[in-house]
Design a protein around this motif. Sequence first.
Motif, PDB file in Angstrom:
ATOM      1  N   ASP A 202       0.824  -1.208   0.000  1.00 23.44           N
ATOM      2  CA  ASP A 202       0.000   0.000   0.000  1.00 23.44           C
ATOM      3  C   ASP A 202       0.862   1.263   0.000  1.00 23.44           C
ATOM      4  OD1 ASP A 202      -2.306  -1.507  -0.013  1.00 23.44           O
ATOM      5  OD2 ASP A 202      -2.694  -1.299   2.138  1.00 23.44           O
ATOM      6  N   ARG A 203       1.921   1.251   0.795  1.00 21.11           N
ATOM      7  CA  ARG A 203       2.778   2.428   0.873  1.00 21.11           C
ATOM      8  C   ARG A 203       3.478   2.700  -0.458  1.00 21.11           C
ATOM      9  NH1 ARG A 203       6.147   0.750   4.401  1.00 21.11           N
ATOM     10  NH2 ARG A 203       7.971   0.445   3.057  1.00 21.11           N
ATOM     11  N   GLU A 204       3.989   1.643  -1.083  1.00 21.25           N
ATOM     12  CA  GLU A 204       4.706   1.832  -2.338  1.00 21.25           C
ATOM     13  C   GLU A 204       3.756   2.190  -3.485  1.00 21.25           C
ATOM     14  OE1 GLU A 204       7.943   2.013  -2.716  1.00 21.25           O
ATOM     15  OE2 GLU A 204       8.239   1.652  -0.581  1.00 21.25           O
ATOM     16  N   ILE A 205       2.541   1.673  -3.452  1.00 22.18           N
ATOM     17  CA  ILE A 205       1.562   2.048  -4.478  1.00 22.18           C
ATOM     18  C   ILE A 205       1.204   3.523  -4.338  1.00 22.18           C
ATOM     19  CG2 ILE A 205      -0.793   1.682  -5.308  1.00 22.18           C
ATOM     20  CD1 ILE A 205      -0.442  -1.289  -4.410  1.00 22.18           C
ATOM     21  N   ASP A 206       1.038   3.984  -3.106  1.00 17.94           N
ATOM     22  CA  ASP A 206       0.751   5.403  -2.898  1.00 17.94           C
ATOM     23  C   ASP A 206       1.896   6.266  -3.420  1.00 17.94           C
ATOM     24  OD1 ASP A 206      -1.756   5.097  -1.772  1.00 17.94           O
ATOM     25  OD2 ASP A 206      -1.028   5.131   0.305  1.00 17.94           O
ATOM     26  N   LEU A 207       3.122   5.844  -3.165  1.00 22.77           N
ATOM     27  CA  LEU A 207       4.273   6.607  -3.636  1.00 22.77           C
ATOM     28  C   LEU A 207       4.332   6.602  -5.160  1.00 22.77           C
ATOM     29  CD1 LEU A 207       6.746   8.214  -2.750  1.00 22.77           C
ATOM     30  CD2 LEU A 207       8.017   6.050  -2.610  1.00 22.77           C
TER      31      LEU A 207
END
Length: 403
Positions: free
Chosen positions: A105-110
């Motif tokens: 989730d964090r990397e997709i947001d980035l």
Amino acid sequence: MRAWPAPEVPPLPGGGPTLRLHDSATGQLRPTAPGPTARIYVCGITPYDATHIGHAATYVAFDLVGRAWRDAGHQVHYVQNVTDVDDPLLERAQRDGEDWRGLADREIDLFREDMAALGVIPPEDFVGAVEAIPRIVEAVRALQGKGAAYDVDGDTYFAVHADPRFGSVSNLDEAEMLRLFAERGGDPDRVGKKHPLDCLLWQSGRPDEPAWDTELGSGRPGWHIECTAIALDHLGAGFDVQGGGSDLAFPHHEMGASEGHVLTGDWPFAQHYVHAGMVALDGEKMSKSKGNLVFVSALRRAGRDPMAIRLALLAHHYRSDWEWTDAELTAAEQRLEAWRTAVARQKTPASAELVERLRGALAHDLDAPAALAAVDAWAAEDGSDDAGAEATQAVDALLGVRL
């Protein structure tokens, strides 16, 4: 899964010519021939280390495809997946003592933030592997029904030679296929497979790994069938362009094409296979596995203008392999400043000519370096009329560079 906000694309007078792209399967420069809606599928990230410059170069390149089609009067249906469950993601989460879902989730947001900053037009359908599991299961079950899938100790494999055209995307001999398959996530030496190149469709549940209860049993999808199922679900067979980095030609696009052919009976799975070159750093291909990465987010945090980053990528033809250096970005910043200075002075006697030069360059296999040279020439001209705004719109609409 939500994508990212779409940039506003200014309209231009007239319309662009037919887009011609190099097709990896035939080795030829061929015109694209979409209907009213052009259909494109670009393989997305595995979200454990996003977005490095290699990623950005690929997605900026295929952003040009959509811009050229739109300028030629087509609607564009763009689909991109996210491989949000796979071995590399799980391995990274375990290494760092982090929940795999939180990492993804964090990397997709980035990734979303980086794409928005770079002015990339988002896909209409941005689809995660996890949300596509029901469709993937249907595809695997259909392959089983056609006798093209079999069991190995509870895992399900695709028999690649069930497709008589297997090999016609990458045009490699078997020895090279086996070498690349072993390097790029395959398991040619697994005991029990009918052929070393047969690829995983469904992996049965393993201890301490995520799994979903389905008609195939508890488990998770293989990599290639993920994109095949998503593309068929959202675009149908015979869509216009399948895109990605050149390292996806084999095995990923080869396997996906054969799975799609067996599932539908239609050939080709995609009309064009279009592949972007690799970006190196310090003499080696930029790779998450090697850790030699330059991240877009880190450059942005350091105050580098995203439009300069985009210009640094556009300075290289999308099919070329090249090496990132600090000098690349410095040169792009100087180019961006020269263009913005020209706009501020409203310097251009020939904006209509500039638009046509940009259109012609992009229509010829996305020749972004030629397009940049055309803008350089415009910016260097002595002129005093008020056509700077028109040039600004052209550079924004066709190159995605906001001046």
